[in-house]
Structures are given as C-alpha cells and as structure tokens.
Design a protein around this motif. Structure first.
Motif, PDB file in Angstrom:
ATOM      1  N   ILE A 150      18.063  40.580   6.396  1.00  0.00           N
ATOM      2  CA  ILE A 150      18.091  42.041   6.370  1.00  0.00           C
ATOM      3  C   ILE A 150      18.938  42.521   7.547  1.00  0.00           C
ATOM      4  O   ILE A 150      18.694  42.148   8.685  1.00  0.00           O
ATOM      5  CB  ILE A 150      16.678  42.654   6.463  1.00  0.00           C
ATOM      6  CG1 ILE A 150      15.826  42.213   5.269  1.00  0.00           C
ATOM      7  CG2 ILE A 150      16.760  44.185   6.550  1.00  0.00           C
ATOM      8  CD1 ILE A 150      14.382  42.714   5.303  1.00  0.00           C
ATOM      9  N   GLU A 151      19.936  43.368   7.242  1.00  0.00           N
ATOM     10  CA  GLU A 151      20.738  44.023   8.269  1.00  0.00           C
ATOM     11  C   GLU A 151      20.162  45.420   8.447  1.00  0.00           C
ATOM     12  O   GLU A 151      19.979  46.142   7.472  1.00  0.00           O
ATOM     13  CB  GLU A 151      22.194  44.152   7.824  1.00  0.00           C
ATOM     14  CG  GLU A 151      22.878  42.845   7.556  1.00  0.00           C
ATOM     15  CD  GLU A 151      24.191  43.031   6.810  1.00  0.00           C
ATOM     16  OE1 GLU A 151      24.851  44.083   6.984  1.00  0.00           O
ATOM     17  OE2 GLU A 151      24.537  42.133   6.031  1.00  0.00           O
ATOM     18  N   PHE A 166      18.167  40.207  10.641  1.00  0.00           N
ATOM     19  CA  PHE A 166      16.904  39.479  10.703  1.00  0.00           C
ATOM     20  C   PHE A 166      16.794  38.516   9.523  1.00  0.00           C
ATOM     21  O   PHE A 166      17.233  38.831   8.419  1.00  0.00           O
ATOM     22  CB  PHE A 166      15.740  40.467  10.680  1.00  0.00           C
ATOM     23  CG  PHE A 166      15.804  41.474  11.792  1.00  0.00           C
ATOM     24  CD1 PHE A 166      15.192  41.218  13.007  1.00  0.00           C
ATOM     25  CD2 PHE A 166      16.494  42.670  11.644  1.00  0.00           C
ATOM     26  CE1 PHE A 166      15.252  42.134  14.049  1.00  0.00           C
ATOM     27  CE2 PHE A 166      16.564  43.592  12.673  1.00  0.00           C
ATOM     28  CZ  PHE A 166      15.943  43.326  13.880  1.00  0.00           C
ATOM     29  N   THR A 167      16.193  37.361   9.780  1.00  0.00           N
ATOM     30  CA  THR A 167      16.012  36.361   8.737  1.00  0.00           C
ATOM     31  C   THR A 167      14.522  36.079   8.541  1.00  0.00           C
ATOM     32  O   THR A 167      13.674  36.597   9.262  1.00  0.00           O
ATOM     33  CB  THR A 167      16.753  35.068   9.099  1.00  0.00           C
ATOM     34  OG1 THR A 167      16.271  34.595  10.355  1.00  0.00           O
ATOM     35  CG2 THR A 167      18.262  35.301   9.171  1.00  0.00           C
ATOM     36  N   ARG A 168      14.239  35.238   7.599  1.00  0.00           N
ATOM     37  CA  ARG A 168      12.879  34.967   7.131  1.00  0.00           C
ATOM     38  C   ARG A 168      11.858  34.727   8.247  1.00  0.00           C
ATOM     39  O   ARG A 168      10.729  35.174   8.152  1.00  0.00           O
ATOM     40  CB  ARG A 168      12.895  33.768   6.189  1.00  0.00           C
ATOM     41  CG  ARG A 168      11.538  33.417   5.668  1.00  0.00           C
ATOM     42  CD  ARG A 168      11.564  32.172   4.801  1.00  0.00           C
ATOM     43  NE  ARG A 168      10.303  32.073   4.129  1.00  0.00           N
ATOM     44  CZ  ARG A 168      10.085  32.393   2.873  1.00  0.00           C
ATOM     45  NH1 ARG A 168      11.061  32.815   2.129  1.00  0.00           N
ATOM     46  NH2 ARG A 168       8.886  32.272   2.352  1.00  0.00           N
ATOM     47  N   ILE A 172      10.615  42.476  12.009  1.00  0.00           N
ATOM     48  CA  ILE A 172      11.390  43.681  12.316  1.00  0.00           C
ATOM     49  C   ILE A 172      10.434  44.742  12.849  1.00  0.00           C
ATOM     50  O   ILE A 172       9.435  45.065  12.199  1.00  0.00           O
ATOM     51  CB  ILE A 172      12.099  44.236  11.070  1.00  0.00           C
ATOM     52  CG1 ILE A 172      13.096  43.220  10.500  1.00  0.00           C
ATOM     53  CG2 ILE A 172      12.808  45.556  11.396  1.00  0.00           C
ATOM     54  CD1 ILE A 172      13.752  43.661   9.206  1.00  0.00           C
ATOM     55  N   GLN A 173      10.757  45.288  14.006  1.00  0.00           N
ATOM     56  CA  GLN A 173      10.071  46.471  14.517  1.00  0.00           C
ATOM     57  C   GLN A 173      10.905  47.650  14.044  1.00  0.00           C
ATOM     58  O   GLN A 173      12.017  47.862  14.526  1.00  0.00           O
ATOM     59  CB  GLN A 173       9.954  46.423  16.031  1.00  0.00           C
ATOM     60  CG  GLN A 173       9.068  45.288  16.497  1.00  0.00           C
ATOM     61  CD  GLN A 173       8.929  45.241  18.006  1.00  0.00           C
ATOM     62  OE1 GLN A 173       9.469  46.062  18.725  1.00  0.00           O
ATOM     63  NE2 GLN A 173       8.194  44.249  18.477  1.00  0.00           N
ATOM     64  N   VAL A 174      10.386  48.386  13.082  1.00  0.00           N
ATOM     65  CA  VAL A 174      11.149  49.431  12.398  1.00  0.00           C
ATOM     66  C   VAL A 174      11.406  50.596  13.357  1.00  0.00           C
ATOM     67  O   VAL A 174      10.463  51.260  13.785  1.00  0.00           O
ATOM     68  CB  VAL A 174      10.405  49.910  11.131  1.00  0.00           C
ATOM     69  CG1 VAL A 174      11.217  50.959  10.397  1.00  0.00           C
ATOM     70  CG2 VAL A 174      10.099  48.713  10.222  1.00  0.00           C
ATOM     71  N   PRO A 175      12.668  50.849  13.707  1.00  0.00           N
ATOM     72  CA  PRO A 175      12.980  51.882  14.700  1.00  0.00           C
ATOM     73  C   PRO A 175      12.505  53.288  14.321  1.00  0.00           C
ATOM     74  O   PRO A 175      12.004  54.021  15.158  1.00  0.00           O
ATOM     75  CB  PRO A 175      14.507  51.850  14.807  1.00  0.00           C
ATOM     76  CG  PRO A 175      14.911  50.518  14.299  1.00  0.00           C
ATOM     77  CD  PRO A 175      13.878  50.128  13.295  1.00  0.00           C
ATOM     78  N   THR A 176      12.663  53.667  13.073  1.00  0.00           N
ATOM     79  CA  THR A 176      12.322  55.011  12.634  1.00  0.00           C
ATOM     80  C   THR A 176      10.819  55.221  12.502  1.00  0.00           C
ATOM     81  O   THR A 176      10.353  56.353  12.555  1.00  0.00           O
ATOM     82  CB  THR A 176      13.019  55.310  11.284  1.00  0.00           C
ATOM     83  OG1 THR A 176      14.423  55.133  11.469  1.00  0.00           O
ATOM     84  CG2 THR A 176      12.771  56.715  10.809  1.00  0.00           C
ATOM     85  N   LEU A 177      10.073  54.150  12.325  1.00  0.00           N
ATOM     86  CA  LEU A 177       8.622  54.239  12.148  1.00  0.00           C
ATOM     87  C   LEU A 177       7.941  53.457  13.267  1.00  0.00           C
ATOM     88  O   LEU A 177       7.579  52.294  13.095  1.00  0.00           O
ATOM     89  CB  LEU A 177       8.222  53.706  10.772  1.00  0.00           C
ATOM     90  CG  LEU A 177       8.853  54.427   9.581  1.00  0.00           C
ATOM     91  CD1 LEU A 177       8.552  53.700   8.291  1.00  0.00           C
ATOM     92  CD2 LEU A 177       8.391  55.873   9.510  1.00  0.00           C
ATOM     93  N   LYS A 178       7.791  54.108  14.402  1.00  0.00           N
ATOM     94  CA  LYS A 178       7.198  53.445  15.575  1.00  0.00           C
ATOM     95  C   LYS A 178       5.838  52.863  15.225  1.00  0.00           C
ATOM     96  O   LYS A 178       4.987  53.534  14.653  1.00  0.00           O
ATOM     97  CB  LYS A 178       7.061  54.432  16.737  1.00  0.00           C
ATOM     98  CG  LYS A 178       8.372  55.041  17.191  1.00  0.00           C
ATOM     99  CD  LYS A 178       9.317  54.002  17.740  1.00  0.00           C
ATOM    100  CE  LYS A 178      10.600  54.658  18.215  1.00  0.00           C
ATOM    101  NZ  LYS A 178      11.772  53.898  17.979  1.00  0.00           N
ATOM    102  N   GLY A 179       5.657  51.594  15.546  1.00  0.00           N
ATOM    103  CA  GLY A 179       4.402  50.910  15.278  1.00  0.00           C
ATOM    104  C   GLY A 179       4.428  50.032  14.041  1.00  0.00           C
ATOM    105  O   GLY A 179       3.559  49.189  13.864  1.00  0.00           O
ATOM    106  N   LEU A 180       5.433  50.216  13.181  1.00  0.00           N
ATOM    107  CA  LEU A 180       5.524  49.374  11.988  1.00  0.00           C
ATOM    108  C   LEU A 180       6.324  48.119  12.309  1.00  0.00           C
ATOM    109  O   LEU A 180       7.480  48.192  12.744  1.00  0.00           O
ATOM    110  CB  LEU A 180       6.179  50.118  10.824  1.00  0.00           C
ATOM    111  CG  LEU A 180       6.416  49.297   9.555  1.00  0.00           C
ATOM    112  CD1 LEU A 180       5.115  48.691   9.022  1.00  0.00           C
ATOM    113  CD2 LEU A 180       7.092  50.139   8.482  1.00  0.00           C
ATOM    114  N   GLU A 181       5.689  46.978  12.117  1.00  0.00           N
ATOM    115  CA  GLU A 181       6.339  45.686  12.263  1.00  0.00           C
ATOM    116  C   GLU A 181       6.231  44.962  10.928  1.00  0.00           C
ATOM    117  O   GLU A 181       5.149  44.902  10.345  1.00  0.00           O
ATOM    118  CB  GLU A 181       5.667  44.857  13.358  1.00  0.00           C
ATOM    119  CG  GLU A 181       5.833  45.439  14.737  1.00  0.00           C
ATOM    120  CD  GLU A 181       5.217  44.568  15.821  1.00  0.00           C
ATOM    121  OE1 GLU A 181       4.635  43.508  15.500  1.00  0.00           O
ATOM    122  OE2 GLU A 181       5.323  44.950  16.995  1.00  0.00           O
ATOM    123  N   ILE A 182       7.345  44.443  10.456  1.00  0.00           N
ATOM    124  CA  ILE A 182       7.356  43.759   9.167  1.00  0.00           C
ATOM    125  C   ILE A 182       7.718  42.298   9.382  1.00  0.00           C
ATOM    126  O   ILE A 182       8.821  41.975   9.837  1.00  0.00           O
ATOM    127  CB  ILE A 182       8.334  44.435   8.184  1.00  0.00           C
ATOM    128  CG1 ILE A 182       7.892  45.886   7.931  1.00  0.00           C
ATOM    129  CG2 ILE A 182       8.395  43.658   6.880  1.00  0.00           C
ATOM    130  CD1 ILE A 182       8.794  46.667   7.009  1.00  0.00           C
TER     131      ILE A 182
END
Length: 188
Positions: A150-151, A166-168, A172-182
């Motif tokens: 994912i770019e 990011f790879t498998r 990812i710590q989602v910049p726009t949604l603070k606190g969301l880590e995928i």
C-alpha cells in the motif's frame, strides 16, 4: 476506456439522465467506463479495509463507503450540470456528514483508497492521483493487492507527498484518522 473525448464535456446531470447501467466515472467531463474487479484478492482486500475503517469510525463522526459509491468532487455549491468530476473509488472515508446526500458524497472526502487492477493502473496512478490532489483529498492510498503493498500519500501544501510504502508485515498509522492503526497481515 474513454468514450466521450471528442464531444462536449458531460456533466453529472447528463450521467443521471442516462439511467442505470454500467459503472462510470468522469474526469473533467470525460466519461470513463469502470471495469469490474476481475480477481478475488481485490474483493478480499476491499472487504478487510472496509471493516477496519468502519469499525474505527463507529466511535467517531465519519463513515466509510465502498464501491459503488459516487463522489462528486469540488461540488459543494454547484448544480449537477456544473459538476464535471465524479468517481467511484474502491473505498471512501467522509468525516463531515454534511457532505453526504442520497446520491453519495457531494464534495471532497477525507481519504480515498483505490485498489489496482491491470486495467486501472494508469488511471489510478496518474489521472486519479492528479484529480484527488487537485480536489484536496487529504489522503490517497494506492493498494497493490497482488504484490501486497500500500502506497500512502498525504496532501501537504496542495501537493501529495509520500507518507510511506507499506507491505504485509507492517502496520499503517493512518495520518488522517489519528489512533487508527491497520495491521497489513489482517488485510492481505
């Protein structure tokens, strides 16, 4: 893929008058047919990303939508016949509920995810990249499901800058949604 290049610009109002049918997007009044996802991995990745975003957004204001969902970019104060850019991203995150109506998103969403397919690579990496940057989409993800990467691009001073690739095995710590880590192990 383009079928209206020599004629006058088409608008969102024109599209609405055509009735139900195939999936279509419009960039600067140019109509583009959207092919169906031809591989299962595309749908699996879309489902998993939708779950992650939707569960996180449950606790806040904002919603995640997956295709088909119409996004009319830069259209907040325009009539349908003045809208020349609308897309149906694989995943759309809208934090301002005032931008949502019965047709989809009227305005610029906060985050868009496109999952590459062999047919849409150039469209997603070039035309849509420029369109989303111009429209002010804060964060744009290009997902390569087959290569499990994912770019992530974030808008900085009206231009996209690479936040990361990011790879498998990564999160990812989602910049726009603070606190969301995928955790991408859960996605791929």
């Amino acid at each position: 893929m383009v079928f209206n290049s020599e004629e006058r610009k088409s608008s969102y109002a024109d599209y609405l008058s055509w009735g139900e049918g195939e999936r279509i997007e419009m960039i600067d009044g140019e109509m583009i047919r959207i092919p169906p996802a031809h591989f299962r991995k595309h749908q699996q990745v879309l489902r998993q990303l939708s779950i992650e975003f939707s569960l996180f957004l449950r606790a806040s204001e904002g919603e995640a939508y997956f295709a088909p969902f119409e996004v009319r970019l830069q259209s907040e104060k325009k009539a349908d016949d003045e809208v020349y850019n609308f897309v149906q991203p694989d995943l759309t995150v809208v934090l301002d509920s005032k931008k949502l109506d019965e047709k989809g998103c009227r305005g610029t969403p906060d985050l868009i995810v496109e999952i590459l397919s062999p047919i849409t690579v150039k469209l997603d990496r070039w035309k849509k990249f420029q369109l989303y940057e111009w429209a002010g989409v804060k964060e744009y993800w290009i997902v390569d499901a087959m290569n499990e990467s994912i770019e992530v691009y974030v808008l900085d001073d009206q231009q996209y800058v690479v936040y990361g690739v990011f790879t498998r095995e990564e999160t990812i710590q989602v910049p726009t949604l603070k606190g969301l880590e995928i955790d991408l192990n859960q996605i791929f």
